[in-house]
Structure formats: C-alpha cells, structure tokens
Motif scaffolding. Structure first.
Motif, PDB file in Angstrom:
ATOM      1  N   TRP A 153      15.422   2.122   0.689  1.00 32.79           N
ATOM      2  CA  TRP A 153      16.278   2.088  -0.497  1.00 32.79           C
ATOM      3  C   TRP A 153      15.791   3.102  -1.532  1.00 32.79           C
ATOM      4  O   TRP A 153      16.589   3.846  -2.108  1.00 32.79           O
ATOM      5  CB  TRP A 153      16.291   0.689  -1.108  1.00 32.79           C
ATOM      6  N   LEU A 154      14.511   3.158  -1.736  1.00 33.42           N
ATOM      7  CA  LEU A 154      13.957   4.114  -2.697  1.00 33.42           C
ATOM      8  C   LEU A 154      14.235   5.550  -2.262  1.00 33.42           C
ATOM      9  O   LEU A 154      14.554   6.407  -3.100  1.00 33.42           O
ATOM     10  CB  LEU A 154      12.455   3.899  -2.840  1.00 33.42           C
ATOM     11  N   ASP A 155      14.124   5.826  -0.965  1.00 36.23           N
ATOM     12  CA  ASP A 155      14.369   7.174  -0.467  1.00 36.23           C
ATOM     13  C   ASP A 155      15.805   7.617  -0.726  1.00 36.23           C
ATOM     14  O   ASP A 155      16.076   8.796  -0.963  1.00 36.23           O
ATOM     15  CB  ASP A 155      14.081   7.251   1.034  1.00 36.23           C
ATOM     16  N   GLY A 156      16.736   6.669  -0.656  1.00 33.93           N
ATOM     17  CA  GLY A 156      18.137   7.023  -0.825  1.00 33.93           C
ATOM     18  C   GLY A 156      18.667   6.841  -2.231  1.00 33.93           C
ATOM     19  O   GLY A 156      19.861   7.036  -2.480  1.00 33.93           O
ATOM     20  N   LEU A 157      17.785   6.489  -3.158  1.00 44.03           N
ATOM     21  CA  LEU A 157      18.222   6.165  -4.514  1.00 44.03           C
ATOM     22  C   LEU A 157      18.605   7.416  -5.296  1.00 44.03           C
ATOM     23  O   LEU A 157      17.852   8.380  -5.365  1.00 44.03           O
ATOM     24  CB  LEU A 157      17.105   5.428  -5.245  1.00 44.03           C
TER      25      LEU A 157
ATOM     26  N   GLY B 168       0.826  -1.210   0.000  1.00 43.22           N
ATOM     27  CA  GLY B 168       0.000   0.000   0.000  1.00 43.22           C
ATOM     28  C   GLY B 168       0.854   1.252   0.000  1.00 43.22           C
ATOM     29  O   GLY B 168       0.562   2.220  -0.717  1.00 43.22           O
ATOM     30  N   ALA B 169       1.926   1.237   0.792  1.00 40.33           N
ATOM     31  CA  ALA B 169       2.820   2.403   0.849  1.00 40.33           C
ATOM     32  C   ALA B 169       3.533   2.612  -0.484  1.00 40.33           C
ATOM     33  O   ALA B 169       3.725   3.751  -0.926  1.00 40.33           O
ATOM     34  CB  ALA B 169       3.838   2.215   1.972  1.00 40.33           C
ATOM     35  N   LEU B 170       3.916   1.513  -1.143  1.00 39.86           N
ATOM     36  CA  LEU B 170       4.585   1.642  -2.445  1.00 39.86           C
ATOM     37  C   LEU B 170       3.629   2.184  -3.498  1.00 39.86           C
ATOM     38  O   LEU B 170       4.014   3.010  -4.337  1.00 39.86           O
ATOM     39  CB  LEU B 170       5.145   0.282  -2.867  1.00 39.86           C
ATOM     40  N   ARG B 171       2.386   1.746  -3.452  1.00 43.01           N
ATOM     41  CA  ARG B 171       1.401   2.264  -4.404  1.00 43.01           C
ATOM     42  C   ARG B 171       1.113   3.746  -4.147  1.00 43.01           C
ATOM     43  O   ARG B 171       0.866   4.506  -5.094  1.00 43.01           O
ATOM     44  CB  ARG B 171       0.111   1.443  -4.326  1.00 43.01           C
ATOM     45  N   GLU B 172       1.156   4.150  -2.886  1.00 40.50           N
ATOM     46  CA  GLU B 172       0.943   5.564  -2.562  1.00 40.50           C
ATOM     47  C   GLU B 172       2.038   6.448  -3.143  1.00 40.50           C
ATOM     48  O   GLU B 172       1.830   7.640  -3.371  1.00 40.50           O
ATOM     49  CB  GLU B 172       0.869   5.753  -1.048  1.00 40.50           C
ATOM     50  N   ARG B 173       3.199   5.855  -3.417  1.00 45.53           N
ATOM     51  CA  ARG B 173       4.283   6.589  -4.072  1.00 45.53           C
ATOM     52  C   ARG B 173       4.056   6.710  -5.577  1.00 45.53           C
ATOM     53  O   ARG B 173       4.860   7.312  -6.278  1.00 45.53           O
ATOM     54  CB  ARG B 173       5.622   5.884  -3.830  1.00 45.53           C
ATOM     55  N   GLY B 174       3.000   6.080  -6.078  1.00 47.11           N
ATOM     56  CA  GLY B 174       2.712   6.121  -7.509  1.00 47.11           C
ATOM     57  C   GLY B 174       3.383   5.019  -8.296  1.00 47.11           C
ATOM     58  O   GLY B 174       3.381   5.050  -9.533  1.00 47.11           O
TER      59      GLY B 174
END
Length: 243
Positions: free
Chosen positions: A227-231, A111-117
């Motif tokens: 990981w996505l935040d630091g990418l 759900g959190a990943l989908r909220e990121r689009g």
C-alpha cells in the motif's frame, strides 16, 4: 516516495488476530470469576457479549473496542462484592498473560517499516502495561517509538488523543500519519485526528463495516508495504473525505 512519515497501530485485531487471542482470555476470565462453574461463566459471558460454548464474540461486545473499565462496568452487576478497581486489575493481569497470535511476522514487517524511516506508534484501549507485555513477548516492543493505552493520559479511542499525542511526540503533522486498525473506533479516531485511516480484517469487523470510514481496507497489516509503495504522495485525508 510517500508523504507518510508515521504509522500508529491498534493492537488487538490489528497486530494480533483478535479471535485467536481474546477468546482464550475471555474464557479464562469468566471461569475465574465464576469459580469454574460453567453455567455461571456462560451467564457472565452474555453480559459482555461472549458465547462461552461457541467461543465467539457478539459484534457489539465491549471486549472488541472498549476499555477494561467498560468491560468491568458490564460485568459488575453480575459479580457481587467486586469493585471496579479489583475487577480491572484482575482483567489486566489475565490480559498480560493472554497468548498473543500475531497477524503476520511482526519483527520482519515492523523492521521493514522502520527501514523506510517511518516512526511507529501503538494506540490501544487496553491498559499500557499489558500492551507493552504483549509487544515484548512478540519481540517488537523496542520497534515502537510510542505506546499508549487507555490509562496513559491521552484518553481512549474513538477520541483522537492517543493519535495526536503520537504525532506531537514525533514532530509529525497528523496528515502525514496513517492509523491502522480493525474497528470503526480506530477509524473514527483517525478521522478526528486528521490522519489517514487504514482498515484491516484481522478483527471481527467486515470490510463493509470499515469501508465507509477507511481510505483502504487490507486483509492484514502484512499488506502495508505494498500500500505504501502505491500511495500517491499528494492524496490528503481531506481529498479522501471528498472522494
């Protein structure tokens, strides 16, 4: 911001802890094929790299990353009178009933990943039917935009067909997709598709097995948001290969 627009996951060993889930399935299958005779079941287990007594898979077991057809091929010489079709059907039926042990809180994470689009896909060497059953039981089937098994018409890993089909269906360039998996098959498929490859340690492979092929190796998929935040937005698969 990150340049990643889609994530495609392996299933067993990635969304679900491999050993906790598939040891029970293997024991059930082998005892079923052996007519509940323990010694006979142990013999069948050796044919597919599974120690019935220890409840442990060998590193080269076809159950880890193979298709049901490949597992059936290993079993057939030891199951007189069985056909590939009937054996695969039996394996798929038991797989659909196998109790899945999630690697993390899947509804919360996805759900959190989908909220990121992000668009989400699944690529498994299991059959599509049992895969959808497992996702539905975990309450997350509707969170996936794409689900492909070995029998969905896109081939099986380590070939990149499933991954490229996801990117094409979503209208995303492969370089903007990350493939997350627990095996070298998954990471070879990611490289062949031109995608980022992310390893996780909820399967049977060690970090040393995955490191040479992965951009990074995470303890489990629950670490993906960090990981996505630091990418870095400008790091491409070609740059990873050159690193």
């Amino acid at each position: 911001m990150t340049d990643i627009q889609g994530l495609i996951f392996d299933k067993d060993g990635t969304l679900f802890d491999f050993a906790a889930t598939w040891s029970a399935w293997a024991r059930s299958l082998l005892l079923d094929l052996a007519g509940q005779e323990g010694e006979r079941a142990a013999e069948l287990g050796r044919a597919i790299g599974y120690d019935l007594v220890a409840g442990r898979f060998a590193p080269d077991s076809p159950v880890i990353a193979g298709t049901p057809g490949e597992i059936a091929e290993a079993l057939l010489p030891h199951v007189p009178g069985a056909s590939p079709l009937t054996l695969v059907a039996r394996m798929n039926a038991l797989a659909a009933e196998a109790p899945q042990v999630a690697a993390t809180d899947l509804p919360k994470l996805l759900g959190a990943l989908r909220e990121r689009g992000l668009r989400l896909g699944l690529a498994t060497n299991d059959a599509e039917g049992p895969a959808r059953s497992h996702l539905a039981t975990a309450g997350v089937e509707d969170m996936f935009d794409f689900v492909a098994g070995f029998d969905s018409g896109h081939g099986a890993k380590p070939a990149p067909g499933q991954l490229l089909a996801f990117a094409d269906r979503m209208g995303i360039a492969p370089a903007r997709v990350a493939m997350i998996g627990d095996s070298r098959h998954d990471l070879h498929a990611a490289r062949a598709a031109g995608m980022r490859g992310i390893g996780v340690l909820t399967g049977l492979a060690l970090a040393a097995d995955l490191d040479p092929l992965a951009e990074t190796v995470l303890p489990d998929i629950g670490h993906l948001p960090r990981w996505l935040d630091g990418l870095s937005a400008d790091r491409s698969p070609a740059e990873v290969d050159a690193a």
